[in-house]
Design an enzyme around this catalytic site. Structure first.
Site, PDB file in Angstrom:
ATOM      1  CG  ASP A   1      -0.374  -0.379   2.463  1.00 19.49           C
ATOM      2  OD1 ASP A   1       0.991  -0.397   2.494  1.00 19.49           O
ATOM      3  OD2 ASP A   1      -1.107  -0.693   3.447  1.00 19.49           O
TER       4      ASP A   1
ATOM      5  CD  GLU B   1      -8.194   0.717   8.194  1.00 13.00           C
ATOM      6  OE1 GLU B   1      -8.300  -0.315   8.997  1.00 13.00           O
ATOM      7  OE2 GLU B   1      -7.437   1.610   8.184  1.00 13.00           O
TER       8      GLU B   1
ATOM      9  CG  ASN C   1      -8.261  -2.054  12.637  1.00 16.72           C
ATOM     10  OD1 ASN C   1      -7.489  -2.401  11.776  1.00 16.72           O
ATOM     11  ND2 ASN C   1      -8.623  -1.173  11.967  1.00 16.72           N
TER      12      ASN C   1
ATOM     13  CG  HIS D   1      -5.674  -2.487   9.189  1.00 14.87           C
ATOM     14  ND1 HIS D   1      -5.610  -1.167   9.455  1.00 14.87           N
ATOM     15  CD2 HIS D   1      -4.275  -2.925   9.496  1.00 14.87           C
ATOM     16  CE1 HIS D   1      -4.572  -0.931   9.918  1.00 14.87           C
ATOM     17  NE2 HIS D   1      -3.697  -1.977   9.665  1.00 14.87           N
TER      18      HIS D   1
HETATM   19  P1  PGA Z   1       2.493  -2.043  12.578  1.00 14.09           P
HETATM   20  O1  PGA Z   1       1.441  -2.084  11.715  1.00 14.09           O
HETATM   21  O2  PGA Z   1       3.507  -3.034  12.058  1.00 14.09           O
HETATM   22  O3  PGA Z   1       3.033  -0.772  12.570  1.00 14.09           O
HETATM   23  O4  PGA Z   1       2.059  -2.753  13.865  1.00 14.09           O
HETATM   24  C1  PGA Z   1       0.898  -3.138  11.220  1.00 14.09           C
HETATM   25  C2  PGA Z   1      -0.367  -2.846  10.314  1.00 14.09           C
HETATM   26  O5  PGA Z   1      -1.016  -2.034  10.592  1.00 14.09           O
HETATM   27  O6  PGA Z   1      -0.391  -3.516   9.541  1.00 14.09           O
END
Ligand code: PGA
Length: 244
Positions: free
Chosen positions: A63, A139, A132, A134
């Site tokens: 992304d 999301e 969450n 995602h």
């Molecule tokens: P993080 O993010 O590695 O900073 O915990 C993971 C994500 O949101 O995919």
């Protein structure tokens, strides 16, 4: 399940180096975020010690923020340059990150999908997971978009990305481009990494919960070759008997 983040990153880096050895033209799918930083540094170290050769590999990032130049320090492109691309011998022509400033974002998404297909699809997709649930910028929602698409970011996701923008939430873009869950599930092999106690709950739900777009990571239950690499803290909510 690994004792800590370091042990996890070292093991996965060695596995990736071995995959590169067996298949120098491998196509890798790559995440950003805090989680893969140590892995990327380990890969850089293996390259420095001539134990990993990326010269024929192709990469596709999951992304990118919309409206952010690739050279902007908050872009995922810049993050990747810092943590991986500048540390290994990837051919810049085979590095792919969605272009957040493409004049037509929808056309950029279609182009990105076509590029992945043209490369023969993703062999090994690495993923992180949001608290969450995602995956990439897919999301939790009533429905998920299958292919690479333009997405509105949740407030929680924007907050967790604020450090990339000097801690200023107002500067965090409100939209992004992301591979879809379908793009991700088409990868032949998936490795999800999660570390720290903040991930314990979403990991448990992704593994044991229902398959629902409210928990995008739960769709990984449908994949034939997915592996979770966790540290003890992220695995804390899983039932050890179930894992045996
Ligand atoms: P993080 O993010 O590695 O900073 O915990 C993971 C994500 O949101 O995919």
């Amino acid at each position: 399940i690994f004792k800590d983040e370091r042990a996890l990153a070292k093991t996965l880096a060695v596995q990736i180096a071995a995959s590169l050895g067996g298949r120098p033209d491998i196509v890798l799918g790559l995440p950003t975020g805090r989680t893969p930083i140590r892995l990327y540094h380990e890969l850089g170290m293996l390259y420095a010690h001539k134990q990993a050769d990326f010269s024929n590999a192709t990469t596709f990032n999951v992304d990118e923020f919309l409206g952010i130049e690739p050279t902007h320090p908050g872009s995922y492109r810049a993050f990747m340059e810092d943590h991986l691309f500048s540390r290994v011998n990837l051919n810049p022509e085979r590095i792919h990150v969605p272009n957040g400033v493409a004049p037509d974002p929808d056309a950029e998404c279609a182009r990105y999908e076509a590029e992945i297909a043209e490369a023969g699809g993703i062999e090994l997709q690495l993923l992180g997971i949001g608290t969450n649930g995602h995956i990439g910028f897919n999301e939790p929602a009533r429905e998920l978009v299958a292919r690479t698409h333009r997405v509105q970011l949740k407030a929680s996701t924007r907050r967790s990305n604020a450090t990339l923008f000097g801690g200023d939430l107002d500067k965090v873009p409100t939209e992004a481009l992301s591979m879809g869950m379908g793009t991700i599930l088409k990868a032949r092999r998936i490795v999800l990494i999660a570390t720290g106690k903040s991930k314990a709950k979403c990991v448990e739900r992704a593994v044991n919960g229902p398959i629902t777009p409210r928990m995008p990571a739960s769709f990984l239950q449908l994949h034939r070759d997915v592996e979770l690499m966790l540290d003890e803290a992220a695995a804390a909510a899983l039932n050890p008997q179930q894992l045996a």
